[in-house]
Write an enzyme that holds these catalytic residues in place. Structure first.
Site, mmCIF file in Angstrom:
data_model
loop_
_atom_site.group_PDB
_atom_site.id
_atom_site.type_symbol
_atom_site.label_atom_id
_atom_site.label_comp_id
_atom_site.label_asym_id
_atom_site.label_seq_id
_atom_site.Cartn_x
_atom_site.Cartn_y
_atom_site.Cartn_z
ATOM 1 N N LYS A 22 -33.156 -1.766 20.191
ATOM 2 C CA LYS A 22 -32.020 -2.257 19.388
ATOM 3 C C LYS A 22 -30.756 -2.292 20.248
ATOM 4 O O LYS A 22 -30.017 -3.269 20.259
ATOM 5 C CB LYS A 22 -31.794 -1.331 18.198
ATOM 6 C CG LYS A 22 -30.453 -1.513 17.503
ATOM 7 C CD LYS A 22 -30.244 -0.617 16.302
ATOM 8 C CE LYS A 22 -29.734 0.747 16.618
ATOM 9 N NZ LYS A 22 -28.295 0.874 16.943
ATOM 10 N N ASN A 23 -30.538 -1.220 21.017
ATOM 11 C CA ASN A 23 -29.274 -1.096 21.761
ATOM 12 C C ASN A 23 -29.237 -1.906 23.044
ATOM 13 O O ASN A 23 -28.230 -1.921 23.736
ATOM 14 C CB ASN A 23 -28.966 0.382 22.026
ATOM 15 C CG ASN A 23 -28.602 1.091 20.722
ATOM 16 O OD1 ASN A 23 -28.386 0.436 19.694
ATOM 17 N ND2 ASN A 23 -28.569 2.406 20.746
ATOM 18 N N CYS A 122 -17.429 5.412 11.998
ATOM 19 C CA CYS A 122 -18.660 5.436 11.199
ATOM 20 C C CYS A 122 -18.953 6.904 10.925
ATOM 21 O O CYS A 122 -18.164 7.780 11.261
ATOM 22 C CB CYS A 122 -19.795 4.764 11.971
ATOM 23 S SG CYS A 122 -20.414 5.764 13.307
ATOM 24 N N ARG A 127 -15.225 6.602 16.800
ATOM 25 C CA ARG A 127 -15.731 5.482 17.596
ATOM 26 C C ARG A 127 -14.587 4.565 18.086
ATOM 27 O O ARG A 127 -14.531 3.393 17.782
ATOM 28 C CB ARG A 127 -16.753 4.662 16.804
ATOM 29 C CG ARG A 127 -17.830 5.454 16.122
ATOM 30 C CD ARG A 127 -18.809 6.120 17.069
ATOM 31 N NE ARG A 127 -19.630 5.215 17.826
ATOM 32 C CZ ARG A 127 -20.776 4.679 17.393
ATOM 33 N NH1 ARG A 127 -21.177 4.946 16.181
ATOM 34 N NH2 ARG A 127 -21.483 3.866 18.157
ATOM 35 N N ASP A 312 -28.946 10.021 20.848
ATOM 36 C CA ASP A 312 -29.669 9.349 19.754
ATOM 37 C C ASP A 312 -30.992 10.027 19.438
ATOM 38 O O ASP A 312 -31.681 9.611 18.501
ATOM 39 C CB ASP A 312 -29.917 7.877 20.111
ATOM 40 C CG ASP A 312 -28.612 7.105 20.150
ATOM 41 O OD1 ASP A 312 -28.601 5.985 20.682
ATOM 42 O OD2 ASP A 312 -27.593 7.644 19.685
ATOM 43 N N ARG A 404 -31.784 -0.166 9.714
ATOM 44 C CA ARG A 404 -30.915 -0.650 10.789
ATOM 45 C C ARG A 404 -31.565 -0.480 12.158
ATOM 46 O O ARG A 404 -31.286 -1.227 13.079
ATOM 47 C CB ARG A 404 -29.592 0.125 10.764
ATOM 48 C CG ARG A 404 -28.680 -0.185 9.598
ATOM 49 C CD ARG A 404 -27.323 0.425 9.814
ATOM 50 N NE ARG A 404 -26.918 0.207 11.189
ATOM 51 C CZ ARG A 404 -26.300 1.124 11.955
ATOM 52 N NH1 ARG A 404 -26.013 2.309 11.451
ATOM 53 N NH2 ARG A 404 -25.974 0.866 13.204
HETATM 54 C C1 EPZ Z 1 -23.856 3.191 22.175
HETATM 55 O O1 EPZ Z 1 -22.730 3.332 21.331
HETATM 56 C C2 EPZ Z 1 -25.065 3.131 21.242
HETATM 57 N N1 EPZ Z 1 -24.940 1.964 20.365
HETATM 58 C C3 EPZ Z 1 -25.138 4.410 20.408
HETATM 59 O O2 EPZ Z 1 -26.311 4.343 19.598
HETATM 60 C C4 EPZ Z 1 -25.270 5.592 21.369
HETATM 61 O O3 EPZ Z 1 -25.286 6.791 20.629
HETATM 62 C C5 EPZ Z 1 -24.072 5.601 22.336
HETATM 63 O O4 EPZ Z 1 -24.006 4.333 23.035
HETATM 64 C C6 EPZ Z 1 -24.172 6.706 23.369
HETATM 65 O O5 EPZ Z 1 -25.346 6.557 24.112
HETATM 66 C C7 EPZ Z 1 -25.237 0.740 20.864
HETATM 67 O O6 EPZ Z 1 -25.586 0.598 22.027
HETATM 68 C C8 EPZ Z 1 -25.100 -0.422 19.920
HETATM 69 P P1 EPZ Z 1 -20.135 5.012 23.850
HETATM 70 P P2 EPZ Z 1 -21.238 3.176 21.968
HETATM 71 O O7 EPZ Z 1 -19.061 3.984 24.047
HETATM 72 O O8 EPZ Z 1 -21.262 2.163 23.059
HETATM 73 C C9 EPZ Z 1 -16.223 7.577 23.123
HETATM 74 C C10 EPZ Z 1 -27.576 4.479 17.626
HETATM 75 O O9 EPZ Z 1 -27.872 5.417 16.877
HETATM 76 N N2 EPZ Z 1 -15.495 6.321 23.363
HETATM 77 O O10 EPZ Z 1 -21.055 5.316 24.987
HETATM 78 O O11 EPZ Z 1 -20.292 2.991 20.854
HETATM 79 C C11 EPZ Z 1 -17.063 7.524 21.855
HETATM 80 O O12 EPZ Z 1 -16.276 7.856 20.740
HETATM 81 C C12 EPZ Z 1 -26.169 4.357 18.167
HETATM 82 O O13 EPZ Z 1 -28.379 3.582 18.002
HETATM 83 C C13 EPZ Z 1 -14.106 6.359 23.456
HETATM 84 O O14 EPZ Z 1 -13.489 7.411 23.339
HETATM 85 O O15 EPZ Z 1 -21.032 4.624 22.590
HETATM 86 C C14 EPZ Z 1 -18.121 8.553 22.137
HETATM 87 O O16 EPZ Z 1 -17.599 9.841 21.876
HETATM 88 C C15 EPZ Z 1 -25.265 5.472 17.659
HETATM 89 N N3 EPZ Z 1 -13.438 5.191 23.678
HETATM 90 C C16 EPZ Z 1 -18.358 8.414 23.637
HETATM 91 O O17 EPZ Z 1 -17.191 7.764 24.158
HETATM 92 C C17 EPZ Z 1 -14.093 3.997 23.826
HETATM 93 O O18 EPZ Z 1 -13.427 2.969 24.051
HETATM 94 C C18 EPZ Z 1 -19.569 7.569 24.005
HETATM 95 O O19 EPZ Z 1 -19.447 6.350 23.305
HETATM 96 C C19 EPZ Z 1 -15.500 3.985 23.734
HETATM 97 C C20 EPZ Z 1 -16.187 5.147 23.511
#
Ligand code: EPZ
Length: 425
Positions: A22-23, A122, A127, A312, A404
């Site tokens: 999915k990701n 969420c 996020r 995840d 989802r």
């Molecule tokens: C991706 O989310 C995945 N989703 C998530 O999977 C996964 O948990 C996550 O990466 C971490 O591996 C998809 O790929 C669609 P991040 P993403 O940016 O890109 C903070 C699932 O269950 N952050 O790596 O949103 C953020 O809040 C989902 O399939 C900022 O602070 O995750 C988090 O604490 C859930 N500022 C950390 O970084 C930003 O601009 C990692 O987030 C972006 C992120």
């Protein structure tokens, strides 16, 4: 709202086909915006998130040809953004599918402007997207936040730059990769995410004509090109789905062959589960998983960016540890609120104490079935795992969360002997 009813206590036996990730599928779909030619994606999973993102892309002007329903090997989908009809991603669509923020980089690179609703938080956290926005500004975009929307403009096009990510972000790395592919000159992404889904996107962009070095590493160097062409790309296997079903075999004391699973993407998970007493064997079709002799042992898990233990799979690991021998400390370092499965597991007899970012699990002899509530995608599936092992009946409400991210979950588990059914309404 639909719910699941599980009667636990059966060891799972058989095989489960692992679908496309999915990701990986989500960013790959947004990459279609970068070219006016056709991007064909194979092994695309049939999931609610994919359908929702398809709707977002269609209102941007992407023609999408799905070859019909899903099959054992996923779907082949052709996406063609001949022309961009709109560069606005509206709130009512983005709030349903926060990964829609991944249209920002491609729209900016292709059209020089984009108006994307802030995705909002969420269940698992706020996020934010500040890292995405700062990175795009370094590539020369003017970014403004207004009325809940990101207004980004690059009238003279994007220019390559050095971007050092303050923390590892999968989405920010993906947005910047896509933007940099069409920027003028060289972009260096430092402290980039190394998740296999990021590498899969980089491979697809390369097939489209992008020039990217350092795949799989934490520094990606992109030499911008004037235009990208269409391509055909097979979506990488879903390591989170594979890890989830590996834990289903372990928690029920069964044996499963995960067809299409790629062990190389799961080394931190395999290492930890082996320590807990799970036996793995690579086969020419994928990965065989069974609980070795006797009871599982409690082991500590800490989530980290890839190649560390994936966030995840944190909820699923916690479910597995609730009936292990001894204690397990589960620490969540990526998201600020990813323990909502704890009170639900406690309703089934689990002994878990949360202290900030850590949860101490004390293994019990058994869990007992109970009505429980799904709160987010991965918490929901941890309740399914617990229900499969629990004595008696478990009813899981709000299963739309599961739709989802898990394709045909009920059918896949039932085919391996689980007593599980979906109740409408
Ligand atoms: C991706 O989310 C995945 N989703 C998530 O999977 C996964 O948990 C996550 O990466 C971490 O591996 C998809 O790929 C669609 P991040 P993403 O940016 O890109 C903070 C699932 O269950 N952050 O790596 O949103 C953020 O809040 C989902 O399939 C900022 O602070 O995750 C988090 O604490 C859930 N500022 C950390 O970084 C930003 O601009 C990692 O987030 C972006 C992120």
């Amino acid at each position: 709202m639909d719910r699941l009813r599980i009667r636990g206590g059966r060891a799972l036996k058989g095989e489960i086909a692992i679908g496309g990730a999915k990701n990986a599928a989500l960013p790959l779909m947004t990459a279609s915006l970068l070219t006016d030619e056709t991007l064909t994606l194979e092994h695309l999973p049939d999931l609610l998130d994919i359908t929702t993102l398809a709707g977002v892309l269609e209102q941007h002007g992407v023609e999408i040809d799905m070859n019909g329903g899903g099959s054992e090997h996923g779907r082949t989908v052709a996406l063609t953004a001949r022309r961009i009809a709109s560069t606005r991603a509206p709130y009512d669509l983005v709030r349903k599918m926060r990964a829609s923020v991944l249209v920002l980089g491609p729209l900016l690179a292709r059209e020089g402007h984009a108006e994307v609703s802030l995705p909002g938080g969420c269940a698992i956290g706020t996020r934010p997207v500040d890292i995405h926005l700062k990175g795009l500004e370094l590539l020369g975009a003017e970014v403004e936040l207004k009325d809940g929307y990101i207004l980004a403009r690059a009238p003279k096009g994007l220019v390559g730059a050095e971007v050092v990510f303050p923390k590892v972000s999968v989405g920010a790395t993906e947005n910047l990769l896509m933007a940099a592919a069409l920027a003028r000159g060289e972009t260096r992404l430092i402290n980039a995410a190394r998740e296999p889904e990021v590498t899969d996107l980089a491979k697809c962009l390369t097939a489209m004509g992008a020039r990217i070095e350092g795949l799989g590493g934490d520094t990606l160097v992109v030499e911008g090109v004037a235009r990208l062409r269409g391509a055909r790309h097979r979506v990488v296997a879903d390591r989170i789905e594979a890890g989830t079903y590996a834990m289903a075999a372990a928690i029920t004391g069964g044996e499963l062959e995960l067809v299409g699973a790629e062990a190389g993407q799961l080394s931190s998970v395999i290492e930890l589960l082996t320590e807990a007493g799970v036996a793995f064997a690579e086969t020419d079709r994928g990965l065989k998983v069974r609980r070795a002799d006797g009871r599982l042992a409690g082991v500590d898990a800490m989530t980290e960016p890839y190649p560390g233990f994936p966030t995840d799979l944190q909820a699923q690991m916690m479910a597995l540890m609730t009936t292990a021998q001894g204690a397990a400390m589960i620490t969540e370092t990526i998201f600020e609120n990813r323990f909502m499965h704890v009170p639900e597991l406690a309703r089934m007899g689990a002994n878990v104490n949360v202290h900030g970012a850590s949860a101490l699990v004390r293994g019990q002899d058994r869990l007992t079935g109970a009505p429980v509530m799904a709160t987010d995608l991965r918490a929901s599936v941890s309740l399914v795992l617990a229900g499969l092992a629990a004595e008696g009946e478990t009813e899981i409400n709000r299963v739309y969360h599961l739709d989802r991210g898990y394709e045909r979950l009920v059918e896949k588990l039932a085919a391996c002997g689980a007593n599980i059914e979906r109740l409408e309404g």
